[in-house]
Motif scaffolding. Structure first.
Motif, PDB file in Angstrom:
ATOM      1  N   ILE A 370      15.392  47.711 -16.592  1.00  0.00           N
ATOM      2  CA  ILE A 370      14.769  48.644 -15.431  1.00  0.00           C
ATOM      3  C   ILE A 370      14.419  48.255 -14.029  1.00  0.00           C
ATOM      4  N   LEU A 373      15.742  45.661 -11.136  1.00  0.00           N
ATOM      5  CA  LEU A 373      16.367  46.330 -10.522  1.00  0.00           C
ATOM      6  C   LEU A 373      16.448  46.367  -9.019  1.00  0.00           C
ATOM      7  N   VAL A 395      11.847  54.850 -13.019  1.00  0.00           N
ATOM      8  CA  VAL A 395      13.423  55.292 -11.983  1.00  0.00           C
ATOM      9  C   VAL A 395      14.071  56.259 -11.418  1.00  0.00           C
ATOM     10  N   ILE A 400      17.704  55.028  -9.659  1.00  0.00           N
ATOM     11  CA  ILE A 400      18.119  54.437 -10.644  1.00  0.00           C
ATOM     12  C   ILE A 400      19.476  55.001 -11.339  1.00  0.00           C
TER      13      ILE A 400
END
Length: 465
Positions: A370, A373, A395, A400
């Motif tokens: 994650i 990204l 995130v 995300i």
């Protein structure tokens, strides 16, 4: 006195003459009847001889005669009806006291509204198939009735109902084992017949649906909407006729590619994007790498096994699916910061597909993936474990998208079939797809063992009929 006598004599002569004429007439009639009877018997005799000749010739539809007088009119060719099968062989799992499956001869399933009868040609076994068989016991299994296990399949349509609009008898189809409720697809979902829903109530609905039995049999009753027509001329035709010459066993690879394709499609992976896939050397991960390359994406494959990653790179880099050097492999080190740095060296990641098995519980690979990204990146979560660790602050700040995905949708099946029919995704050995074992139903033990040992890149095992 003399006159009376002469008159009597004359009447007597007339009487005798009449009698004589009557006798002659009766004799003539009798002779005529005898003659007609003889003619009739002769005709009957000739007819019998003619029929006997026809019977001995063995082909009443193509009778010929040398005499124009006895020639009979020709009869159109009559096609014999096919033999109707009433039973078939199936691999059946029964509750206790039976401890293992049995191949049994059972009646062919009857038709139900919205169903189709399939003649199975090939159906795959998976690395987890043996676990599914071992799971079936009175203490752990939700099934209380005998049932036929199975998976997706390549089949021919044997019978269709009046409500079928597109399928026809004899058509080559792909049967997708992932079924959903017709009036509640989001709540009633099961993978026939391995997984029967999320709770006991839904399991009961599915068990009574008429579609609980699977494809490990010669015939199978399936829902209409789960059968997808295939372009037989293109897929199985000779290369000189622009076909791919695939066998039913090779076409079973459709089932292998569907799950990862569903995950990649759920986050809208596009050609030219870079996709991180982990773990990349398990069967589902290998399939994910191959289908992502066929979709036009660049692949960064990650795993803890460096030797398998080297093998994966060697195979896929030289296939049609992995041409143009669009695959890079990276070995997880267990150090999150170092792993993120290694991944970012390949460029910004647009998407991340996690398709981990249950054994990945507690691994840091999800968090690392994650955090690799770019801002606005997407994650497809298809792992088979209960808990995961998410870097929530990252995130939130980087927008995300986390997308959970269970298997695939109908549109994904149609799209994948088109990719195979058009040659975007190839299924030959030189393209990394290997059928390492074809077995009959009576060899189910050997087939399960072979499937349980599947560790090679792109390997598969199937039941063939």
């Amino acid at each position: 006195m003399s006159a009376v006598s002469e008159s009597a004599v004359s009447e007597s002569a007339v009487s005798e003459s009449a009698v004589s004429e009557s006798a002659v007439s009766e004799s003539a009639v009798s002779e005529s009847a005898v003659s007609e009877s003889a003619v009739s018997e002769s005709a009957v005799s000739e007819s019998a001889v003619s029929e006997s000749a026809v019977s001995e010739s063995g082909d009443s539809d193509a009778v010929t005669s040398d005499s124009s007088e006895t020639q009979r009119p020709s009869i159109k060719y009559r096609k014999l009806l096919p033999r109707i099968e009433t039973t078939h062989d199936a691999l059946i799992l029964r509750p206790a006291p039976f401890s293992e499956p049995q191949v049994e001869e059972i009646p062919i399933p009857s038709m139900l509204p919205g169903s189709v009868l399939l003649r199975i040609l090939a159906t795959p076994l998976h690395s987890y198939s043996k676990l599914g068989f071992d799971f079936y016991n009175p203490k752990r299994s939700p099934h209380e009735q005998p049932f036929i296990p199975g998976s997706s399949a390549i089949a021919r349509v044997s019978r269709v109902g009046d409500d079928a609009t597109a399928l026809r008898i004899g058509q080559l189809v792909f049967f997708d084992s992932v079924m959903k409720g017709r009036d509640s697809p989001e709540t009633i979902r099961f993978c026939n017949p391995v997984y029967h829903g999320f709770d006991p109530q839904k399991m009961e609905v599915i068990d009574s649906s008429g579609f609980a039995d699977g494809s490990y049999a010669e015939f199978m009753r399936a829902p209409l909407e789960n059968c997808y027509p295939l372009d037989e001329a293109k897929l199985t035709g000779h290369p000189r006729e622009w076909g791919f010459a695939y066998t039913p066993a090779q076409l079973c690879a459709l089932a292998t590619f569907l799950r990862p394709f569903g995950g990649l499609s759920s986050i809208d992976v596009k050609p030219g994007e870079t996709v991180l896939i982990s773990p990349a050397t398990y069967p589902n991960g290998v399939a994910a790498c191959m289908v992502a390359l066929a979709m036009g994406a660049k692949v960064v494959a990650c795993c803890h096994d460096d030797a398998k990653l080297v093998q994966l790179n060697q195979i896929l880099s030289h296939t049609h699916n992995g041409s143009c050097e669009r695959i890079t492999t990276i070995t997880w080190t267990g150090n999150g910061t170092k792993d993120v740095r290694n991944i970012n060296a390949c460029g910004p990641m647009d998407a991340f597909l996690d398709i981990s098995p249950p054994g990945a519980q507690g691994s840091l690979h999800l968090r690392t993936g994650i955090m690799s990204l770019r801002p606005g990146g997407r994650v497809s979560l298809m792992g088979a474990y209960d808990e995961l660790e998410i870097p929530n602050l990252f995130v939130t700040r980087c927008n995300i998208t986390l997308k959970g995905n269970w298997m695939h949708e109908r549109k994904d099946v149609l799209a994948l079939i088109k990719m195979v029919e058009h040659g975007n995704l190839r299924l030959n050995e030189e393209d990394g797809c290997y059928v390492v074992g074809e077995f009959g139903l009576d060899q189910w033990k050997e087939a399960l063992e072979a499937a349980n040992k599947l560790t090679g890149i792109g390997e598969s095992v199937v039941f063939s009929f």
